[in-house]
Design a protein around this motif. Sequence first.
Motif, PDB file in Angstrom:
ATOM      1  N   ILE A   1       0.814  -1.218   0.000  1.00 48.22           N
ATOM      2  CA  ILE A   1       0.000   0.000   0.000  1.00 48.22           C
ATOM      3  C   ILE A   1       0.850   1.272   0.000  1.00 48.22           C
ATOM      4  O   ILE A   1       0.432   2.293  -0.548  1.00 48.22           O
ATOM      5  CB  ILE A   1      -1.010  -0.021   1.169  1.00 48.22           C
ATOM      6  CG1 ILE A   1      -2.089   1.033   0.978  1.00 48.22           C
ATOM      7  CG2 ILE A   1      -0.305   0.153   2.494  1.00 48.22           C
ATOM      8  CD1 ILE A   1      -3.071   0.709  -0.077  1.00 48.22           C
ATOM      9  N   GLY A   2       2.034   1.225   0.555  1.00 51.40           N
ATOM     10  CA  GLY A   2       2.901   2.401   0.569  1.00 51.40           C
ATOM     11  C   GLY A   2       3.279   2.854  -0.832  1.00 51.40           C
ATOM     12  O   GLY A   2       3.308   4.049  -1.125  1.00 51.40           O
ATOM     13  N   PHE A   3       3.559   1.900  -1.705  1.00 49.04           N
ATOM     14  CA  PHE A   3       3.907   2.248  -3.080  1.00 49.04           C
ATOM     15  C   PHE A   3       2.705   2.789  -3.842  1.00 49.04           C
ATOM     16  O   PHE A   3       2.847   3.613  -4.745  1.00 49.04           O
ATOM     17  CB  PHE A   3       4.508   1.045  -3.809  1.00 49.04           C
ATOM     18  CG  PHE A   3       5.906   0.731  -3.370  1.00 49.04           C
ATOM     19  CD1 PHE A   3       6.952   1.579  -3.681  1.00 49.04           C
ATOM     20  CD2 PHE A   3       6.181  -0.412  -2.638  1.00 49.04           C
ATOM     21  CE1 PHE A   3       8.241   1.301  -3.285  1.00 49.04           C
ATOM     22  CE2 PHE A   3       7.468  -0.704  -2.230  1.00 49.04           C
ATOM     23  CZ  PHE A   3       8.500   0.153  -2.541  1.00 49.04           C
ATOM     24  N   VAL A   4       1.516   2.330  -3.481  1.00 49.13           N
ATOM     25  CA  VAL A   4       0.307   2.858  -4.110  1.00 49.13           C
ATOM     26  C   VAL A   4       0.146   4.335  -3.747  1.00 49.13           C
ATOM     27  O   VAL A   4      -0.180   5.167  -4.596  1.00 49.13           O
ATOM     28  CB  VAL A   4      -0.930   2.038  -3.691  1.00 49.13           C
ATOM     29  CG1 VAL A   4      -2.208   2.676  -4.201  1.00 49.13           C
ATOM     30  CG2 VAL A   4      -0.807   0.607  -4.186  1.00 49.13           C
ATOM     31  N   PHE A   5       0.386   4.687  -2.483  1.00 51.63           N
ATOM     32  CA  PHE A   5       0.291   6.092  -2.064  1.00 51.63           C
ATOM     33  C   PHE A   5       1.356   6.952  -2.741  1.00 51.63           C
ATOM     34  O   PHE A   5       1.086   8.092  -3.112  1.00 51.63           O
ATOM     35  CB  PHE A   5       0.387   6.225  -0.541  1.00 51.63           C
ATOM     36  CG  PHE A   5      -0.853   5.780   0.169  1.00 51.63           C
ATOM     37  CD1 PHE A   5      -2.091   6.257  -0.185  1.00 51.63           C
ATOM     38  CD2 PHE A   5      -0.770   4.862   1.199  1.00 51.63           C
ATOM     39  CE1 PHE A   5      -3.244   5.850   0.457  1.00 51.63           C
ATOM     40  CE2 PHE A   5      -1.910   4.443   1.858  1.00 51.63           C
ATOM     41  CZ  PHE A   5      -3.151   4.929   1.496  1.00 51.63           C
ATOM     42  N   VAL A   6       2.556   6.410  -2.908  1.00 48.45           N
ATOM     43  CA  VAL A   6       3.620   7.152  -3.587  1.00 48.45           C
ATOM     44  C   VAL A   6       3.227   7.407  -5.046  1.00 48.45           C
ATOM     45  O   VAL A   6       3.427   8.503  -5.579  1.00 48.45           O
ATOM     46  CB  VAL A   6       4.966   6.402  -3.487  1.00 48.45           C
ATOM     47  CG1 VAL A   6       6.027   7.040  -4.361  1.00 48.45           C
ATOM     48  CG2 VAL A   6       5.437   6.352  -2.045  1.00 48.45           C
ATOM     49  N   ARG A   7       2.623   6.415  -5.696  1.00 53.16           N
ATOM     50  CA  ARG A   7       2.134   6.602  -7.074  1.00 53.16           C
ATOM     51  C   ARG A   7       1.077   7.694  -7.133  1.00 53.16           C
ATOM     52  O   ARG A   7       1.075   8.523  -8.043  1.00 53.16           O
ATOM     53  CB  ARG A   7       1.495   5.323  -7.590  1.00 53.16           C
ATOM     54  CG  ARG A   7       2.433   4.251  -7.937  1.00 53.16           C
ATOM     55  CD  ARG A   7       1.644   3.092  -8.492  1.00 53.16           C
ATOM     56  NE  ARG A   7       2.362   1.860  -8.265  1.00 53.16           N
ATOM     57  CZ  ARG A   7       1.848   0.666  -8.447  1.00 53.16           C
ATOM     58  NH1 ARG A   7       0.609   0.534  -8.837  1.00 53.16           N
ATOM     59  NH2 ARG A   7       2.568  -0.408  -8.236  1.00 53.16           N
ATOM     60  N   LEU A   8       0.158   7.668  -6.178  1.00 50.96           N
ATOM     61  CA  LEU A   8      -0.911   8.669  -6.168  1.00 50.96           C
ATOM     62  C   LEU A   8      -0.356  10.079  -5.991  1.00 50.96           C
ATOM     63  O   LEU A   8      -0.838  11.021  -6.613  1.00 50.96           O
ATOM     64  CB  LEU A   8      -1.935   8.352  -5.079  1.00 50.96           C
ATOM     65  CG  LEU A   8      -2.841   7.158  -5.375  1.00 50.96           C
ATOM     66  CD1 LEU A   8      -3.715   6.859  -4.155  1.00 50.96           C
ATOM     67  CD2 LEU A   8      -3.685   7.421  -6.597  1.00 50.96           C
ATOM     68  N   ILE A   9       0.644  10.231  -5.142  1.00 50.28           N
ATOM     69  CA  ILE A   9       1.280  11.541  -4.965  1.00 50.28           C
ATOM     70  C   ILE A   9       1.881  12.001  -6.292  1.00 50.28           C
ATOM     71  O   ILE A   9       1.715  13.150  -6.705  1.00 50.28           O
ATOM     72  CB  ILE A   9       2.356  11.485  -3.856  1.00 50.28           C
ATOM     73  CG1 ILE A   9       1.680  11.330  -2.494  1.00 50.28           C
ATOM     74  CG2 ILE A   9       3.248  12.721  -3.884  1.00 50.28           C
ATOM     75  CD1 ILE A   9       2.638  11.037  -1.358  1.00 50.28           C
ATOM     76  N   GLY A  10       2.566  11.108  -6.987  1.00 51.71           N
ATOM     77  CA  GLY A  10       3.143  11.455  -8.279  1.00 51.71           C
ATOM     78  C   GLY A  10       2.087  11.809  -9.311  1.00 51.71           C
ATOM     79  O   GLY A  10       2.234  12.774 -10.057  1.00 51.71           O
TER      80      GLY A  10
END
Length: 78
Positions: free
Chosen positions: A44-53
Amino acid sequence: MAPKAPLKLSLRTARLLSVAVLGGIGIGYLGGAITADAEGTTPIGFVFVRLIGLFSAVALFIDGRGQLTQSSGHAGRA
């Protein structure tokens, strides 16, 4: 007269958002692909990082019409 941009980002904010786009999308997708488990789910952490980008990219796209850094120089001159 040119239309006004919906967002008024400063040049510094636009540059920071550009770094957020590169980092968020690059780290989010590459890191998510590397750390995916056997079923293919991403932490889930990588999903949030993608969303920020992705949200940073949208903000830059919306403000892109008003940034002087993206202009093609002196329009109308040869």
